[in-house]
Structures are given as structure tokens and as C-alpha cells.
Design a protein around this motif. Structure first.
Motif, PDB file in Angstrom:
ATOM      1  N   GLN A  15       0.830  -1.201   0.000  1.00  0.00           N
ATOM      2  CA  GLN A  15       0.000   0.000   0.000  1.00  0.00           C
ATOM      3  C   GLN A  15       0.868   1.256   0.000  1.00  0.00           C
ATOM      4  O   GLN A  15       0.591   2.223  -0.743  1.00  0.00           O
ATOM      5  N   ALA A  16       1.933   1.270   0.799  1.00  0.00           N
ATOM      6  CA  ALA A  16       2.819   2.443   0.861  1.00  0.00           C
ATOM      7  C   ALA A  16       3.537   2.666  -0.469  1.00  0.00           C
ATOM      8  O   ALA A  16       3.687   3.802  -0.935  1.00  0.00           O
ATOM      9  N   LEU A  17       3.982   1.578  -1.101  1.00  0.00           N
ATOM     10  CA  LEU A  17       4.659   1.712  -2.395  1.00  0.00           C
ATOM     11  C   LEU A  17       3.716   2.253  -3.460  1.00  0.00           C
ATOM     12  O   LEU A  17       4.104   3.095  -4.286  1.00  0.00           O
ATOM     13  N   LEU A  18       2.472   1.756  -3.459  1.00  0.00           N
ATOM     14  CA  LEU A  18       1.505   2.224  -4.453  1.00  0.00           C
ATOM     15  C   LEU A  18       1.157   3.688  -4.237  1.00  0.00           C
ATOM     16  O   LEU A  18       0.890   4.425  -5.195  1.00  0.00           O
ATOM     17  N   ARG A  19       1.162   4.117  -2.992  1.00  0.00           N
ATOM     18  CA  ARG A  19       0.831   5.514  -2.687  1.00  0.00           C
ATOM     19  C   ARG A  19       2.021   6.448  -2.965  1.00  0.00           C
ATOM     20  O   ARG A  19       1.881   7.518  -3.559  1.00  0.00           O
ATOM     21  N   GLU A  20       3.214   6.039  -2.466  1.00  0.00           N
ATOM     22  CA  GLU A  20       4.366   6.940  -2.488  1.00  0.00           C
ATOM     23  C   GLU A  20       5.169   6.851  -3.781  1.00  0.00           C
ATOM     24  O   GLU A  20       5.823   7.835  -4.181  1.00  0.00           O
ATOM     25  N   ARG A  21       5.188   5.668  -4.383  1.00  0.00           N
ATOM     26  CA  ARG A  21       5.957   5.428  -5.613  1.00  0.00           C
ATOM     27  C   ARG A  21       7.427   5.809  -5.408  1.00  0.00           C
ATOM     28  O   ARG A  21       8.103   6.314  -6.307  1.00  0.00           O
ATOM     29  N   ASN A  22       7.896   5.545  -4.185  1.00  0.00           N
ATOM     30  CA  ASN A  22       9.262   5.884  -3.819  1.00  0.00           C
ATOM     31  C   ASN A  22       9.660   5.001  -2.651  1.00  0.00           C
ATOM     32  O   ASN A  22       8.916   4.911  -1.657  1.00  0.00           O
ATOM     33  N   LEU A  23      10.821   4.344  -2.752  1.00  0.00           N
ATOM     34  CA  LEU A  23      11.220   3.388  -1.728  1.00  0.00           C
ATOM     35  C   LEU A  23      11.477   4.062  -0.379  1.00  0.00           C
ATOM     36  O   LEU A  23      11.070   3.534   0.669  1.00  0.00           O
ATOM     37  N   SER A  24      12.120   5.187  -0.382  1.00  0.00           N
ATOM     38  CA  SER A  24      12.441   5.862   0.877  1.00  0.00           C
ATOM     39  C   SER A  24      11.183   6.348   1.581  1.00  0.00           C
ATOM     40  O   SER A  24      11.013   6.157   2.792  1.00  0.00           O
ATOM     41  N   ARG A  25      10.307   7.010   0.822  1.00  0.00           N
ATOM     42  CA  ARG A  25       9.078   7.525   1.431  1.00  0.00           C
ATOM     43  C   ARG A  25       8.176   6.383   1.884  1.00  0.00           C
ATOM     44  O   ARG A  25       7.519   6.464   2.939  1.00  0.00           O
ATOM     45  N   ALA A  26       8.108   5.305   1.114  1.00  0.00           N
ATOM     46  CA  ALA A  26       7.314   4.137   1.515  1.00  0.00           C
ATOM     47  C   ALA A  26       7.869   3.543   2.807  1.00  0.00           C
ATOM     48  O   ALA A  26       7.114   3.170   3.715  1.00  0.00           O
ATOM     49  N   GLY A  27       9.208   3.477   2.909  1.00  0.00           N
ATOM     50  CA  GLY A  27       9.822   2.962   4.122  1.00  0.00           C
ATOM     51  C   GLY A  27       9.487   3.817   5.325  1.00  0.00           C
ATOM     52  O   GLY A  27       9.190   3.295   6.407  1.00  0.00           O
ATOM     53  N   ALA A  28       9.525   5.149   5.134  1.00  0.00           N
ATOM     54  CA  ALA A  28       9.184   6.052   6.243  1.00  0.00           C
ATOM     55  C   ALA A  28       7.736   5.865   6.667  1.00  0.00           C
ATOM     56  O   ALA A  28       7.407   5.962   7.861  1.00  0.00           O
ATOM     57  N   ALA A  29       6.855   5.580   5.722  1.00  0.00           N
ATOM     58  CA  ALA A  29       5.426   5.432   6.030  1.00  0.00           C
ATOM     59  C   ALA A  29       5.152   4.192   6.870  1.00  0.00           C
ATOM     60  O   ALA A  29       4.220   4.181   7.694  1.00  0.00           O
ATOM     61  N   VAL A  30       5.938   3.128   6.673  1.00  0.00           N
ATOM     62  CA  VAL A  30       5.673   1.879   7.404  1.00  0.00           C
ATOM     63  C   VAL A  30       6.753   1.555   8.424  1.00  0.00           C
ATOM     64  O   VAL A  30       6.722   0.494   9.060  1.00  0.00           O
ATOM     65  N   GLY A  31       7.718   2.449   8.593  1.00  0.00           N
ATOM     66  CA  GLY A  31       8.753   2.247   9.603  1.00  0.00           C
ATOM     67  C   GLY A  31       9.806   1.243   9.223  1.00  0.00           C
ATOM     68  O   GLY A  31      10.332   0.523  10.083  1.00  0.00           O
ATOM     69  N   LEU A  32      10.162   1.163   7.942  1.00  0.00           N
ATOM     70  CA  LEU A  32      11.190   0.237   7.473  1.00  0.00           C
ATOM     71  C   LEU A  32      12.305   1.004   6.778  1.00  0.00           C
ATOM     72  O   LEU A  32      12.101   2.119   6.269  1.00  0.00           O
ATOM     73  N   THR A  33      13.483   0.396   6.736  1.00  0.00           N
ATOM     74  CA  THR A  33      14.591   0.995   6.006  1.00  0.00           C
ATOM     75  C   THR A  33      14.397   0.796   4.513  1.00  0.00           C
ATOM     76  O   THR A  33      13.613  -0.062   4.080  1.00  0.00           O
ATOM     77  N   GLN A  34      15.165   1.556   3.722  1.00  0.00           N
ATOM     78  CA  GLN A  34      15.036   1.417   2.275  1.00  0.00           C
ATOM     79  C   GLN A  34      15.429   0.017   1.806  1.00  0.00           C
ATOM     80  O   GLN A  34      14.725  -0.558   0.957  1.00  0.00           O
ATOM     81  N   PRO A  35      16.507  -0.584   2.331  1.00  0.00           N
ATOM     82  CA  PRO A  35      16.823  -1.961   1.903  1.00  0.00           C
ATOM     83  C   PRO A  35      15.701  -2.948   2.227  1.00  0.00           C
ATOM     84  O   PRO A  35      15.437  -3.861   1.440  1.00  0.00           O
ATOM     85  N   ALA A  36      15.034  -2.760   3.386  1.00  0.00           N
ATOM     86  CA  ALA A  36      13.940  -3.665   3.752  1.00  0.00           C
ATOM     87  C   ALA A  36      12.768  -3.501   2.796  1.00  0.00           C
ATOM     88  O   ALA A  36      12.128  -4.486   2.395  1.00  0.00           O
ATOM     89  N   VAL A  37      12.498  -2.266   2.396  1.00  0.00           N
ATOM     90  CA  VAL A  37      11.417  -2.027   1.435  1.00  0.00           C
ATOM     91  C   VAL A  37      11.777  -2.607   0.075  1.00  0.00           C
ATOM     92  O   VAL A  37      10.922  -3.184  -0.622  1.00  0.00           O
ATOM     93  N   SER A  38      13.033  -2.461  -0.300  1.00  0.00           N
ATOM     94  CA  SER A  38      13.482  -3.012  -1.582  1.00  0.00           C
ATOM     95  C   SER A  38      13.324  -4.522  -1.603  1.00  0.00           C
ATOM     96  O   SER A  38      12.883  -5.107  -2.607  1.00  0.00           O
ATOM     97  N   ALA A  39      13.642  -5.172  -0.468  1.00  0.00           N
ATOM     98  CA  ALA A  39      13.488  -6.625  -0.373  1.00  0.00           C
ATOM     99  C   ALA A  39      12.013  -7.015  -0.430  1.00  0.00           C
ATOM    100  O   ALA A  39      11.638  -8.014  -1.071  1.00  0.00           O
ATOM    101  N   ALA A  40      11.155  -6.228   0.220  1.00  0.00           N
ATOM    102  CA  ALA A  40       9.718  -6.496   0.193  1.00  0.00           C
ATOM    103  C   ALA A  40       9.175  -6.340  -1.218  1.00  0.00           C
ATOM    104  O   ALA A  40       8.333  -7.131  -1.668  1.00  0.00           O
ATOM    105  N   LEU A  41       9.656  -5.322  -1.936  1.00  0.00           N
ATOM    106  CA  LEU A  41       9.208  -5.107  -3.312  1.00  0.00           C
ATOM    107  C   LEU A  41       9.586  -6.294  -4.186  1.00  0.00           C
ATOM    108  O   LEU A  41       8.798  -6.725  -5.040  1.00  0.00           O
ATOM    109  N   ALA A  42      10.760  -6.815  -3.985  1.00  0.00           N
ATOM    110  CA  ALA A  42      11.192  -7.990  -4.769  1.00  0.00           C
ATOM    111  C   ALA A  42      10.250  -9.168  -4.536  1.00  0.00           C
ATOM    112  O   ALA A  42       9.885  -9.883  -5.482  1.00  0.00           O
TER     113      ALA A  42
END
Length: 308
Positions: A15-42
Motif C-alpha cells: 500500500q505504501a509503495l503504491l501511494r508513495e511510488r518511492n522506496l524511501s518515502r514508503a519505508g518512512a510510512a511503514v517504519g522500514l529501512t530502504q533496503p527492507a522495502v526493496s526486499a519487500a518489493l522484490a
């Protein structure tokens, strides 16, 4: 791919990725680091068989599949949040209406304090008392939230889809109007008691089995003349006073009615039977937060009554 094989913790990240369309901002929205968001996206790309986000100039844009997912993912997340939020039930904001099926015994004895507490704690909530449906409790799911019935009715697992708890205990007494000839006598003989015309409660046209009839009407000694049967407990004392008859009534009903109508409990007129009522509800309401709050309120009120 089945739902069981999907890590549902990925939903808020999606949901955060679809809203923010940015790994850093999505991570900030859900409390995760950018690498963690990148891994989740994969992982999401594998689950959904789509890139979802692709490079576009200096930023990222959604694929067609990603755009299609915005509305359904928002709806799913909102539904989950609503389920979680419902556990934090706030009675002061609830406009829930509860239907209780009961004889008027509960209206006389339980309803006054229940209404006072609702006005204090849940001013938008309401309660609707209706007559007990006969002969069975089971077909009324969706129409009735709670039943107040003799506990005997719920024994022997007669209704497996219904849960219950003991609500209140009472006893039957014989009552007459304050001007009745027996009202001033301290001692009464058996003949004097049996010589009276009696009024008593009876719930329906259909006959009840012996044990249940005793539980809801009071056992009437053989030889008493029952001149009338009434479907409302609260009318029995009034009719007894108006007609010069004696009435067989639960003691708590008499205690309430004595505030408004002069009447006497005959000293030797108590009947050797107890009335035990239960609060019953359908099993599928067991974990409904509003239902759980309301039935706890009702049980607490009656617990205080038992202790008084």
C-alpha cells in the motif's frame, strides 16, 4: 498461489509503495529501512508476477498492474484496520441497537438500571425489549441479540449454537393488596391460603413441560384455585389488588412494584421454588466487541442485584 503461502505483512508495504511510488518515502510510512522495502518489493513482484514500480526518469512510476491495485489494496487494508479498530470499542460513540427477548420480568427488574447506565456510558446506544419467541430460540439469529430465559431451558445442551451465563436468581411469593383481609394477619393457616382465588403468570398458549412450567410460573400447591393466568409478571400485583385475589409473583417484581402500589407479601405464603434466569446469546456474537461490552454491562448490573 494460495493465500496461505503469502506473507500478509507485505500488504502495508505494498500500500505504501503504491501511494508513495518511492522506496524511501514508503519505508518512512511503514517504519522500514530502504533496503527492507526493496526486499519487500522484490517479494511482491514475485507474488503478483508484475514489476509494480519501474524507473521513469529520476523517479519511479506504477505499471498498469500497479495502478489497478491501488483501490483494492486500499480497501483490503481499510477492512483489516476496521477489524482491529473494532476491538477498541468505544461505547460512548456507538449507536448500536440491541434487541433482548424476555418476559417483562427483565423489563421490571433489570431494564431501569440498564437504561440508566446506557444514558451515562453509551448515550447513542438503545435497547429494544421484545417478548420471548416460542417455542424455540434457535430460528431468531439476526433478529434477537440476547435472551433472558429460565436457565433450565438451556440445560442438556438443548441449543448448541447458544452460549449463556447465569443472570439472576429469585423466588416466588404470594402477594395480596394492602387492603386484603389476609394482609394484616401475622400467621396464616394452610386452609386460609388455599381458600383464595389465585392469579399467576403463564407465558404462552402452548403447554410447557412440568419442570419448565414450575421454573417460570412457580409451583402451585394442589388445591389452590387459579382463576386467571396472565402473560405479564408486572400486571399480577395490580390485578391482585383490583380484584381482591392473591397473586404468585417473583419477589424482585414485588419489591419493585411496592414502590408504586401498596401490597403485602403473605407471611406464610412463600412457594418452595427458585427462579434462576440466564442471559443467552448466539455463539457467532461471542467476539463482537459491542455485543461483548453490552452483555458484560448487563451481567454486572445483575451481579450487583444478587449481592444487594
Amino acid at each position: 498461489m494460495s493465500l496461505r503461502s503469502v506473507n500478509l505483512n507485505l500488504l502495508p508495504v505494498l500500500q505504501a509503495l503504491l501511494r508513495e511510488r518511492n522506496l524511501s518515502r514508503a519505508g518512512a510510512a511503514v517504519g522500514l529501512t530502504q533496503p527492507a522495502v526493496s526486499a519487500a518489493l522484490a517479494k511482491l513482484r514475485v507474488v503478483l508476477n508484475d514489476p509494480l514500480l519501474v524507473r521513469h526518469g529520476r523517479g519511479m512510476s506504477l505499471t498498469m498492474r500497479g495502478q489497478e491495485l491501488i483501490a483494492p489494496v486500499d480497501a483490503i487494508c481499510a477492512s483489516i484496520e476496521a477489524v482491529i479498530a473494532s476491538e477498541q470499542f468505544d461505547p460512548s460513540n456507538s449507536s448500536r441497537r440491541f434487541v433482548i427477548a424476555s418476559a417483562d420480568y427483565a423489563v421490571v427488574t433489570v431494564a431501569p438500571e440498564l437504561i440508566r447506565q446506557l444514558r451515562r456510558q453509551a448515550p447513542k446506544m438503545s435497547v429494544h425489549f421484545v417478548d420471548i419467541p416460542h417455542p424455540s430460540l434457535e430460528p431468531h439469529a439476526g433478529e434477537v441479540d440476547l435472551f433472558i430465559v429460565p436457565e433450565l431451558l438451556l440445560r442438556e445442551n438443548r441449543y448448541p449454537a447458544i452460549r449463556h451465563a447465569t443472570l439472576i436468581e429469585d423466588e416466588f411469593v404470594t402477594v395480596v393488596g394492602a387492603n386484603h383481609a389476609l394482609a394484616r394477619k401475622r400467621r396464616l393457616t394452610r386452609d386460609q391460603l388455599l381458600s383464595q382465588d389465585y392469579l399467576m403468570y403463564y407465558p404462552a398458549l402452548s403447554s410447557l413441560d412440568g419442570a419448565l412450567a414450575n421454573a417460570v410460573t412457580g409451583r402451585v400447591e394442589q388445591g389452590r384455585r387459579v382463576i386467571a393466568q396472565i402473560q405479564q409478571f408486572s400486571l399480577l400485583p395490580t390485578l391482585a389488588a383490583d380484584t381482591g385475589s392473591a397473586a404468585i409473583v417473583p419477589r424482585r417484581v414485588v419489591a419493585h412494584m411496592q414502590r408504586y402500589l401498596p401490597m403485602r407479601i403473605l407471611a406464610d405464603g412463600q412457594l418452595p421454588i427458585q427462579l434462576t434466569l440466564a442471559l443467552a446469546w448466539y455463539a457467532n456474537s461471542e467476539n463482537d466487541p459491542a455485543h461483548r461490552w453490552f452483555r458484560k454491562l448487563t451481567l454486572d448490573i445483575c451481579a450487583r442485584m444478587r449481592g444487594s
